[in-house]
Design a protein around this motif. Structure first.
Motif, PDB file in Angstrom:
ATOM      1  N   LEU A  92      70.924  34.268 -51.628  1.00 30.42           N
ATOM      2  CA  LEU A  92      72.228  33.623 -51.786  1.00 30.42           C
ATOM      3  C   LEU A  92      72.036  32.432 -52.707  1.00 30.42           C
ATOM      4  CD1 LEU A  92      75.183  33.123 -51.079  1.00 30.42           C
ATOM      5  CD2 LEU A  92      74.412  31.866 -49.060  1.00 30.42           C
ATOM      6  N   ILE A  93      72.739  32.436 -53.816  1.00 30.97           N
ATOM      7  CA  ILE A  93      72.549  31.353 -54.786  1.00 30.97           C
ATOM      8  C   ILE A  93      73.773  30.443 -54.783  1.00 30.97           C
ATOM      9  CG2 ILE A  93      72.301  30.855 -57.252  1.00 30.97           C
ATOM     10  CD1 ILE A  93      70.775  33.655 -57.222  1.00 30.97           C
ATOM     11  N   ASP A  94      73.504  29.162 -54.635  1.00 33.81           N
ATOM     12  CA  ASP A  94      74.560  28.151 -54.728  1.00 33.81           C
ATOM     13  C   ASP A  94      74.467  27.590 -56.147  1.00 33.81           C
ATOM     14  OD1 ASP A  94      76.019  25.837 -54.756  1.00 33.81           O
ATOM     15  OD2 ASP A  94      75.373  25.150 -52.774  1.00 33.81           O
ATOM     16  N   HIS A  95      75.342  28.072 -57.018  1.00 30.52           N
ATOM     17  CA  HIS A  95      75.232  27.685 -58.428  1.00 30.52           C
ATOM     18  C   HIS A  95      75.493  26.189 -58.615  1.00 30.52           C
ATOM     19  CE1 HIS A  95      74.820  31.824 -59.843  1.00 30.52           C
ATOM     20  NE2 HIS A  95      75.674  32.134 -58.896  1.00 30.52           N
ATOM     21  N   GLY A  96      76.282  25.602 -57.712  1.00 29.81           N
ATOM     22  CA  GLY A  96      76.554  24.164 -57.799  1.00 29.81           C
ATOM     23  C   GLY A  96      75.283  23.348 -57.673  1.00 29.81           C
ATOM     24  N   LYS A  97      74.394  23.805 -56.788  1.00 35.78           N
ATOM     25  CA  LYS A  97      73.131  23.078 -56.574  1.00 35.78           C
ATOM     26  C   LYS A  97      72.246  23.146 -57.799  1.00 35.78           C
ATOM     27  CE  LYS A  97      72.449  22.812 -51.656  1.00 35.78           C
ATOM     28  NZ  LYS A  97      72.087  23.595 -50.502  1.00 35.78           N
ATOM     29  N   GLY A 157      80.745  25.167 -56.433  1.00 37.31           N
ATOM     30  CA  GLY A 157      81.606  25.972 -55.553  1.00 37.31           C
ATOM     31  C   GLY A 157      81.474  27.466 -55.771  1.00 37.31           C
ATOM     32  N   VAL A 158      80.576  27.857 -56.696  1.00 35.49           N
ATOM     33  CA  VAL A 158      80.373  29.296 -56.931  1.00 35.49           C
ATOM     34  C   VAL A 158      79.055  29.730 -56.288  1.00 35.49           C
ATOM     35  CG1 VAL A 158      80.115  31.113 -58.678  1.00 35.49           C
ATOM     36  CG2 VAL A 158      81.625  29.161 -59.119  1.00 35.49           C
ATOM     37  N   PHE A 159      79.113  30.837 -55.582  1.00 41.13           N
ATOM     38  CA  PHE A 159      77.923  31.389 -54.911  1.00 41.13           C
ATOM     39  C   PHE A 159      77.757  32.841 -55.349  1.00 41.13           C
ATOM     40  CE2 PHE A 159      79.673  28.028 -52.423  1.00 41.13           C
ATOM     41  CZ  PHE A 159      78.583  27.333 -51.904  1.00 41.13           C
ATOM     42  N   SER A 160      76.504  33.271 -55.438  1.00 44.82           N
ATOM     43  CA  SER A 160      76.258  34.698 -55.697  1.00 44.82           C
ATOM     44  C   SER A 160      75.372  35.251 -54.594  1.00 44.82           C
ATOM     45  CB  SER A 160      75.469  34.916 -57.001  1.00 44.82           C
ATOM     46  OG  SER A 160      76.237  34.594 -58.101  1.00 44.82           O
ATOM     47  N   ALA A 161      75.722  36.451 -54.133  1.00 44.05           N
ATOM     48  CA  ALA A 161      74.860  37.171 -53.185  1.00 44.05           C
ATOM     49  C   ALA A 161      74.180  38.279 -53.969  1.00 44.05           C
ATOM     50  CB  ALA A 161      75.700  37.750 -52.061  1.00 44.05           C
ATOM     51  N   LEU A 162      72.861  38.231 -54.007  1.00 50.20           N
ATOM     52  CA  LEU A 162      72.120  39.193 -54.813  1.00 50.20           C
ATOM     53  C   LEU A 162      71.169  40.001 -53.944  1.00 50.20           C
ATOM     54  CD1 LEU A 162      71.014  36.895 -57.814  1.00 50.20           C
ATOM     55  CD2 LEU A 162      73.061  38.302 -57.667  1.00 50.20           C
ATOM     56  N   ALA A 183      74.009  40.468 -41.742  1.00 49.62           N
ATOM     57  CA  ALA A 183      73.245  39.214 -41.612  1.00 49.62           C
ATOM     58  C   ALA A 183      73.414  38.354 -42.864  1.00 49.62           C
ATOM     59  CB  ALA A 183      71.767  39.536 -41.375  1.00 49.62           C
ATOM     60  N   LEU A 184      73.430  39.007 -44.013  1.00 54.49           N
ATOM     61  CA  LEU A 184      73.642  38.268 -45.263  1.00 54.49           C
ATOM     62  C   LEU A 184      75.021  37.603 -45.226  1.00 54.49           C
ATOM     63  CD1 LEU A 184      72.961  37.487 -48.194  1.00 54.49           C
ATOM     64  CD2 LEU A 184      73.711  39.764 -48.919  1.00 54.49           C
ATOM     65  N   ALA A 185      76.020  38.346 -44.744  1.00 58.75           N
ATOM     66  CA  ALA A 185      77.378  37.798 -44.663  1.00 58.75           C
ATOM     67  C   ALA A 185      77.427  36.597 -43.724  1.00 58.75           C
ATOM     68  CB  ALA A 185      78.340  38.883 -44.182  1.00 58.75           C
ATOM     69  N   GLU A 186      76.648  36.657 -42.652  1.00 60.65           N
ATOM     70  CA  GLU A 186      76.612  35.528 -41.705  1.00 60.65           C
ATOM     71  C   GLU A 186      76.056  34.281 -42.399  1.00 60.65           C
ATOM     72  OE1 GLU A 186      74.670  36.393 -37.979  1.00 60.65           O
ATOM     73  OE2 GLU A 186      74.489  34.270 -37.463  1.00 60.65           O
ATOM     74  N   LYS A 187      74.973  34.507 -43.152  1.00 55.91           N
ATOM     75  CA  LYS A 187      74.352  33.379 -43.867  1.00 55.91           C
ATOM     76  C   LYS A 187      75.332  32.815 -44.905  1.00 55.91           C
ATOM     77  CE  LYS A 187      70.394  32.837 -46.922  1.00 55.91           C
ATOM     78  NZ  LYS A 187      69.305  33.563 -47.557  1.00 55.91           N
ATOM     79  N   ILE A 188      76.011  33.711 -45.615  1.00 53.95           N
ATOM     80  CA  ILE A 188      76.978  33.271 -46.625  1.00 53.95           C
ATOM     81  C   ILE A 188      78.085  32.456 -45.961  1.00 53.95           C
ATOM     82  CG2 ILE A 188      78.759  34.064 -48.244  1.00 53.95           C
ATOM     83  CD1 ILE A 188      76.989  36.623 -48.667  1.00 53.95           C
ATOM     84  N   THR A 189      78.611  32.994 -44.838  1.00 55.09           N
ATOM     85  CA  THR A 189      79.745  32.316 -44.187  1.00 55.09           C
ATOM     86  C   THR A 189      79.324  30.953 -43.646  1.00 55.09           C
ATOM     87  OG1 THR A 189      80.559  34.509 -43.623  1.00 55.09           O
ATOM     88  CG2 THR A 189      81.672  32.661 -42.587  1.00 55.09           C
ATOM     89  N   ASP A 190      78.119  30.877 -43.050  1.00 54.84           N
ATOM     90  CA  ASP A 190      77.616  29.562 -42.596  1.00 54.84           C
ATOM     91  C   ASP A 190      77.622  28.582 -43.773  1.00 54.84           C
ATOM     92  OD1 ASP A 190      77.110  30.514 -40.066  1.00 54.84           O
ATOM     93  OD2 ASP A 190      74.958  30.809 -40.366  1.00 54.84           O
ATOM     94  N   THR A 191      77.154  29.050 -44.919  1.00 57.55           N
ATOM     95  CA  THR A 191      77.050  28.185 -46.097  1.00 57.55           C
ATOM     96  C   THR A 191      78.441  27.766 -46.580  1.00 57.55           C
ATOM     97  OG1 THR A 191      75.062  29.399 -46.691  1.00 57.55           O
ATOM     98  CG2 THR A 191      76.036  28.042 -48.424  1.00 57.55           C
ATOM     99  N   LEU A 192      79.379  28.703 -46.573  1.00 57.01           N
ATOM    100  CA  LEU A 192      80.734  28.387 -47.039  1.00 57.01           C
ATOM    101  C   LEU A 192      81.405  27.382 -46.104  1.00 57.01           C
ATOM    102  CD1 LEU A 192      82.013  31.963 -48.044  1.00 57.01           C
ATOM    103  CD2 LEU A 192      81.371  30.100 -49.594  1.00 57.01           C
ATOM    104  N   VAL A 193      81.226  27.607 -44.788  1.00 52.97           N
ATOM    105  CA  VAL A 193      81.830  26.700 -43.801  1.00 52.97           C
ATOM    106  C   VAL A 193      81.316  25.277 -44.048  1.00 52.97           C
ATOM    107  CG1 VAL A 193      81.825  26.104 -41.334  1.00 52.97           C
ATOM    108  CG2 VAL A 193      82.286  28.462 -42.040  1.00 52.97           C
ATOM    109  N   ALA A 194      79.993  25.164 -44.249  1.00 49.12           N
ATOM    110  CA  ALA A 194      79.398  23.840 -44.486  1.00 49.12           C
ATOM    111  C   ALA A 194      79.918  23.252 -45.801  1.00 49.12           C
ATOM    112  CB  ALA A 194      77.877  23.960 -44.510  1.00 49.12           C
ATOM    113  N   ARG A 195      79.974  24.068 -46.825  1.00 56.04           N
ATOM    114  CA  ARG A 195      80.412  23.591 -48.146  1.00 56.04           C
ATOM    115  C   ARG A 195      81.864  23.102 -48.121  1.00 56.04           C
ATOM    116  NH1 ARG A 195      82.495  22.327 -52.069  1.00 56.04           N
ATOM    117  NH2 ARG A 195      81.983  22.659 -54.270  1.00 56.04           N
ATOM    118  N   LEU A 196      82.683  23.793 -47.314  1.00 59.67           N
ATOM    119  CA  LEU A 196      84.105  23.445 -47.248  1.00 59.67           C
ATOM    120  C   LEU A 196      84.358  22.301 -46.262  1.00 59.67           C
ATOM    121  CD1 LEU A 196      85.371  27.127 -47.197  1.00 59.67           C
ATOM    122  CD2 LEU A 196      86.030  25.453 -48.945  1.00 59.67           C
ATOM    123  N   GLY A 197      83.292  21.936 -45.530  1.00 59.05           N
ATOM    124  CA  GLY A 197      83.425  20.865 -44.534  1.00 59.05           C
ATOM    125  C   GLY A 197      84.350  21.247 -43.396  1.00 59.05           C
TER     126      GLY A 197
END
Ligand SMILES: Cc1cc2nc3c(=O)[nH]c(=O)nc-3n(C[C@H](O)[C@H](O)[C@H](O)COP(=O)(O)OP(=O)(O)OC[C@H]3O[C@@H](n4cnc5c(N)ncnc54)[C@H](O)[C@@H]3O)c2cc1C
Length: 539
Positions: free
Chosen positions: A360-365, A371-376, A385-399
């Motif tokens: 999972l790449i956080d292009h902003g970092k 705010g753009v992420f790529s799942a590769l 499981a990948l979706a869970e990790k992505i969603t955790d990351t999005l939730v955190a990013r969106l505060g």
């Protein structure tokens, strides 16, 4: 579930997901269940690419143990069980035999140790309500036992075979779809045949994406606070096109072909072939021969099977399974898929050994595209499981404050029953004498009564050999966003997955769609003609 075009153009979403394969679909469900506002656009149809053209296994990846990818195997085994729990109508146990010829004592001991570790890493595999979903541990079969079990293995030099278990998907395309049906029920705005074209950025920060409705040609913007690129083998190419910049992370694309033949064995066969392995997988009364692994550098949309691919693959299989009589004329269907693998710089020219890990790449970092992420990369099996990790990351990013992920334990809409066989028995009581019911129970699970509401007896007659029915065709159009004949015969039903459907079956399905969707005679003919290339080899 309807195409949510007006919502897509009018609302601002927490996340826009680009791509409706397994990764995008699982993420849409998870994010919507956790209360995020979700949009998903798919350029063609859901699960039309890699998520359709694979070996259909929910597996731990026994062979990754050779590369000591223990954590990947453990995660895959856990996810295999999660899929068996949330989609028990679709993900079922599959016994495998791994025959040994001239292996020698050391190789046999190595395999035994690998299988013991595989069992150990899946110690919790039978924490599932339904005993029919339980998987026994591995065991050794003598040459006699192995040959009695699978006569196709009959060869004088067989030393015996290991038996072990994994799981198989009845129809992966529909598992992806069920995620979207649930995402839709949790408020997601979803549309197929909408392609993401250009990312909308202001001062390096994402604001959304310009998209094109491929049905009408209309262009509009989808506004979103974050964007997830889940475009499978197109991910890096999309980012380059959508931003005009070179992608920092490149994918290795690896082509794998599959051949469908009449069934040659009851158990799946794992064949150790040189440095690689092959599978002969019983699937719905046929055998799926899987798969090749060759680097691919062309346009991902043009990946196809050539006659040479078929000849080479058959020759390899023939060397290991001469009794199977696998000749060109026995091939009923074939398809090619592209593994989107995360390029690690090494192993060039040898995609077989590139890891199946996802990233999972956080292009902003990385200093651009905030705010753009790529799942590769990744596997079908680990998409949740990948979706869970992505969603955790999005939730955190969106505060946002959001509940914990519940997708591992919350059944998909079709999976909401206790035991599959009890459900089938119940259905047989309600609709006695309908031979297509068992197949429909696999395809629709607990949603079957919804699909059969108001159905007449003629709606339950089998269409060709797949066992699918006109009732499913109607349901696909009203409830499952099927827009084309290909959507219906390749992805909502399996009518087209066992070779070219008989002309009268196609005529009936296309006729039914024309009547329901108001197609002209010319459009109906075009829709039938559009299927022809699916069954042709490439030059
Ligand atoms: C030969 C082969 C065998 C495999 N076997 C197995 C197996 O047995 N078990 C297993 O676990 N895994 C297996 N895999 C891996 C698995 O299939 C993939 O990991 C998984 O399907 C990837 O899903 P995805 O959503 O990332 O990609 P995809 O399914 O390719 O989805 C990407 C989607 O993005 C869409 N898209 C692209 N560009 C745009 C755009 N601009 N706008 C909107 N949408 C866009 C595409 O149309 C596509 O539908 C196999 C893969 C292959 C190729």
């Amino acid at each position: 579930m309807q195409r949510a075009l007006s919502r897509l153009s009018n609302e601002t979403f927490d996340v826009l997901i680009i791509g409706g394969g397994a990764t995008g679909c699982f993420t849409a469900r998870d994010a919507a269940m956790r209360g995020l506002s979700v949009a998903l656009v798919e350029a063609k149809d859901f699960a039309c690419a890699t998520s359709a053209h694979n070996s259909k296994l929910a597996h731990g990846g026994l062979r990754y143990l050779r590369n000591l990818e223990i954590s990947l195997v453990r995660e895959s085994l856990r996810e295999r069980r999660n899929l068996m729990r949330i989609a028990a109508h679709m993900v079922r146990p599959l016994p495998f035999l791994l025959p040994l010829y001239h292996a020698g004592v050391a190789e046999r001991a190595k395999l035994k140790a690998g299988l013991a570790l595989y069992d150990l890493l899946s110690l919790d595999r039978n924490r599932l309500e339904d005993p029919a979903q339980h998987l026994p541990g591995h065991r050794w079969l003598s040459p006699n036992d192995a040959q009695t079990r699978e006569p196709v293995l009959a060869r004088g030099d067989l030393e015996g075979a290991f038996e072990y278990h994994d799981a198989q998907m009845y129809m992966p395309e529909r598992i992806a779809l069920e995620n979207l049906i649930d995402a839709d029920a949790h408020g997601a705005a979803i549309a197929n045949y909408v392609a993401a074209e250009k990312l909308l950025l202001r001062d390096g920060k994402i604001e959304g994406c310009a998209v094109e409705d491929r049905i009408t040609g209309a262009r509009f913007d989808v506004r979103a606070r974050t964007v997830l690129v889940a475009a499978g083998p197109w991910a890096d190419l999309f980012l380059e096109r959508a931003t005009g910049q070179q992608a920092a992370h490149r994918l290795t694309r690896s082509k794998g072909i599959h051949l469908l033949v009449p069934q040659i064995s009851r158990a799946a066969l794992t064949i150790e072939a040189g440095n690689g392995h092959l599978f002969a997988l019983p699937w719905r009364g046929h055998t799926l021969l899987a798969t090749t692994d060759t680097p691919f550098t062309g346009d991902p949309g043009k990946v196809a099977v050539t006659e040479k691919d078929i000849a080479d693959f058959l020759a390899t299989f023939h060397a290991f399974l001469p009794q199977a009589g696998l000749t060109r004329d026995r091939i009923e269907f074939f398809y090619a898929g592209l593994r989107p693998l995360v390029s690690d710089g090494a192993n060039r020219g040898d995609s077989y050994n590139v890891s199946r890990r996802s990233e999972l790449i956080d292009h902003g970092k990385e200093g651009a595209l905030d705010g753009v992420f790529s799942a590769l990369g990744g596997k079908w099996t680990t998409s949740r499981a990948l979706a869970e990790k992505i969603t955790d990351t999005l939730v955190a990013r969106l505060g946002k404050k959001a509940p914990r992920c519940a997708t591992a334990t919350t059944a998909l809409p079709g999976g909401r029953f206790d035991r599959f066989e009890d459900m089938v028995k119940g259905y047989l009581k309600t609709w006695p004498g309908i031979s297509a019911l068992r197949n429909m129970a696999h395809m629709l699970g607990a949603r079957l009564p919804l699909a059969l509401k108001g159905a007449r007896l003629t709606d339950l007659a089998r269409l060709g050999s797949s066992g699918d029915t006109p009732a499913q065709v109607a349901f696909a159009m009203t409830e499952e966003m099927a827009l084309t004949l290909e959507d219906v015969v390749m992805r909502r039903t399996a009518i087209g997955q066992f070779g070219p459907p008989e002309a009268d079956v196609l005529e009936r399905v296309a006729g039914q769609m024309a009547a329901q969707l108001g197609w002209s005679a010319e459009k109906k003919t075009r829709q039938i003609a559009n299927l022809v290339p699916i069954y042709r080899t490439a030059p």
